[in-house]
Design a protein around this motif. Structure first.
Motif, PDB file in Angstrom:
ATOM      1  N   GLU A 126      -4.430   1.866   0.654  1.00  0.00           N
ATOM      2  CA  GLU A 126      -5.270   2.965   1.141  1.00  0.00           C
ATOM      3  C   GLU A 126      -6.478   2.425   1.895  1.00  0.00           C
ATOM      4  O   GLU A 126      -6.872   2.956   2.931  1.00  0.00           O
ATOM      5  CB  GLU A 126      -5.715   3.855  -0.025  1.00  0.00           C
ATOM      6  CG  GLU A 126      -4.642   4.816  -0.519  1.00  0.00           C
ATOM      7  CD  GLU A 126      -3.536   4.131  -1.298  1.00  0.00           C
ATOM      8  OE1 GLU A 126      -2.479   4.771  -1.503  1.00  0.00           O
ATOM      9  OE2 GLU A 126      -3.701   2.962  -1.711  1.00  0.00           O
ATOM     10  N   THR A 131      -3.061  -1.928  -4.898  1.00  0.00           N
ATOM     11  CA  THR A 131      -4.224  -1.058  -4.703  1.00  0.00           C
ATOM     12  C   THR A 131      -4.846  -1.120  -3.316  1.00  0.00           C
ATOM     13  O   THR A 131      -5.712  -0.306  -3.005  1.00  0.00           O
ATOM     14  CB  THR A 131      -5.313  -1.422  -5.728  1.00  0.00           C
ATOM     15  OG1 THR A 131      -5.696  -2.795  -5.531  1.00  0.00           O
ATOM     16  CG2 THR A 131      -4.790  -1.247  -7.148  1.00  0.00           C
ATOM     17  N   GLU A 132      -4.423  -2.053  -2.483  1.00  0.00           N
ATOM     18  CA  GLU A 132      -5.148  -2.280  -1.232  1.00  0.00           C
ATOM     19  C   GLU A 132      -4.688  -1.425  -0.056  1.00  0.00           C
ATOM     20  O   GLU A 132      -5.347  -1.396   0.987  1.00  0.00           O
ATOM     21  CB  GLU A 132      -5.045  -3.764  -0.832  1.00  0.00           C
ATOM     22  CG  GLU A 132      -3.644  -4.211  -0.409  1.00  0.00           C
ATOM     23  CD  GLU A 132      -2.753  -4.662  -1.562  1.00  0.00           C
ATOM     24  OE1 GLU A 132      -1.723  -5.304  -1.288  1.00  0.00           O
ATOM     25  OE2 GLU A 132      -3.092  -4.361  -2.724  1.00  0.00           O
ATOM     26  N   SER A 154       0.413   8.101  -8.239  1.00  0.00           N
ATOM     27  CA  SER A 154       0.210   6.808  -8.911  1.00  0.00           C
ATOM     28  C   SER A 154       1.432   5.915  -8.861  1.00  0.00           C
ATOM     29  O   SER A 154       1.603   5.042  -9.726  1.00  0.00           O
ATOM     30  CB  SER A 154      -0.235   7.013 -10.378  1.00  0.00           C
ATOM     31  OG  SER A 154      -1.449   7.729 -10.421  1.00  0.00           O
ATOM     32  N   ARG A 175       2.418   7.689  -3.644  1.00  0.00           N
ATOM     33  CA  ARG A 175       1.224   6.967  -4.071  1.00  0.00           C
ATOM     34  C   ARG A 175       0.175   7.923  -4.629  1.00  0.00           C
ATOM     35  O   ARG A 175      -0.609   7.548  -5.505  1.00  0.00           O
ATOM     36  CB  ARG A 175       0.654   6.148  -2.912  1.00  0.00           C
ATOM     37  CG  ARG A 175       1.571   5.010  -2.473  1.00  0.00           C
ATOM     38  CD  ARG A 175       0.898   4.082  -1.482  1.00  0.00           C
ATOM     39  NE  ARG A 175      -0.291   3.449  -2.031  1.00  0.00           N
ATOM     40  CZ  ARG A 175      -0.293   2.401  -2.845  1.00  0.00           C
ATOM     41  NH1 ARG A 175       0.861   1.858  -3.236  1.00  0.00           N
ATOM     42  NH2 ARG A 175      -1.424   1.897  -3.279  1.00  0.00           N
ATOM     43  N   SER A 209       1.085   1.671  -8.692  1.00  0.00           N
ATOM     44  CA  SER A 209      -0.354   1.717  -8.962  1.00  0.00           C
ATOM     45  C   SER A 209      -0.999   0.338  -9.018  1.00  0.00           C
ATOM     46  O   SER A 209      -2.228   0.221  -8.913  1.00  0.00           O
ATOM     47  CB  SER A 209      -0.615   2.466 -10.276  1.00  0.00           C
ATOM     48  OG  SER A 209       0.058   1.838 -11.359  1.00  0.00           O
ATOM     49  N   ASP A 210      -0.193  -0.716  -9.195  1.00  0.00           N
ATOM     50  CA  ASP A 210      -0.768  -2.063  -9.234  1.00  0.00           C
ATOM     51  C   ASP A 210      -1.007  -2.622  -7.835  1.00  0.00           C
ATOM     52  O   ASP A 210      -1.634  -3.677  -7.690  1.00  0.00           O
ATOM     53  CB  ASP A 210       0.151  -3.003 -10.020  1.00  0.00           C
ATOM     54  CG  ASP A 210       1.529  -3.128  -9.401  1.00  0.00           C
ATOM     55  OD1 ASP A 210       2.056  -2.101  -8.920  1.00  0.00           O
ATOM     56  OD2 ASP A 210       2.082  -4.241  -9.398  1.00  0.00           O
TER      57      ASP A 210
END
Length: 216
Positions: free
Chosen positions: A119, A116-117, A110, A107, A113-114
């Protein structure tokens, strides 16, 4: 639902996502490695995105459980030893579960990458909990008040994940990773010394032997 098949699918998917990343892994690869067809995988777990989310949730639960146990031992009469024990516990978790740092390192590059939640939901709360658990040592004067605790936590994450996943090169250019006992001993010692000095802790770092894992 067959829990045995679900566990096998998650195990295989974890291995492939850790090795190839989300973007480099197909549902067909996972199904073939698990000895199933795509329809069976989809029935038990869902599509590739759902499978990836299940893998990451499982990895997070394992890491959170290990950190919760480590943090529960942090308070005590010897906070200096407790801080070093926390380092050992985190390093041991990553060495024993190399797929977890591998998943997160993809991650960092990237991968997926779509999505996103993850992290925000998984990483940030763990970093915050460790930082909060260590902060009383600042208030007691054990840790230098000028130290940036959050960046120190990230420094540990970066270095431990990097070692667990990629290791180091020896004098002959050969890669030595966590499975190399001498390399692990050397990295452990360096990690303790680096964090000890970064935090401005008094005296010399205290480490404990790990004969069952590292002795030759």
């Amino acid at each position: 639902m067959d829990s045995g098949q679900v566990n096998l699918i998650l195990k295989v998917a974890t291995q492939l996502f850790a090795a190839l990343g989300f973007d480099g892994t197909s549902t067909r690869q996972i199904a073939e490695a698990a000895g199933m067809n795509i329809a069976t995988v989809n029935y038990h777990v869902g599509g590739k995105r759902e499978l990836y989310l299940a893998v990451m949730e499982r990895a997070h639960r394992a890491e959170k459980t290990a950190l919760d146990l480590a943090l529960a031992r942090l308070p005590g009469d010897d906070p200096l030893a407790a801080i070093h024990r926390l380092l050992d516990d985190y390093l041991d978790f990553c060495v024993d579960n190399p797929e977890v740092p591998a998943l997160w390192m993809h991650r960092w590059l990237s991968d997926a990458s779509d999505i996103t939640e993850l992290e925000r939901e998984y990483v940030q709360p763990l970093v915050a909990s460790v930082t909060a658990a260590v902060r009383p040592a600042v208030e007691r004067g054990l840790i230098d008040e000028k130290v940036d605790l959050e960046y120190t936590m990230w420094m540990v994450i970066w270095s431990v994940h990097g070692f667990a996943k990629g290791g180091v090169l020896d004098a002959e250019g050969r890669r030595r990773a966590a499975g190399d006992r001498a390399a692990l001993r050397r990295f452990r010692s360096h990690l303790h010394l680096s964090v000890h000095r970064t935090l401005g802790l008094p005296g010399e770092p205290r480490t404990r032997a790990r004969p069952t894992k590292e002795s030759t």
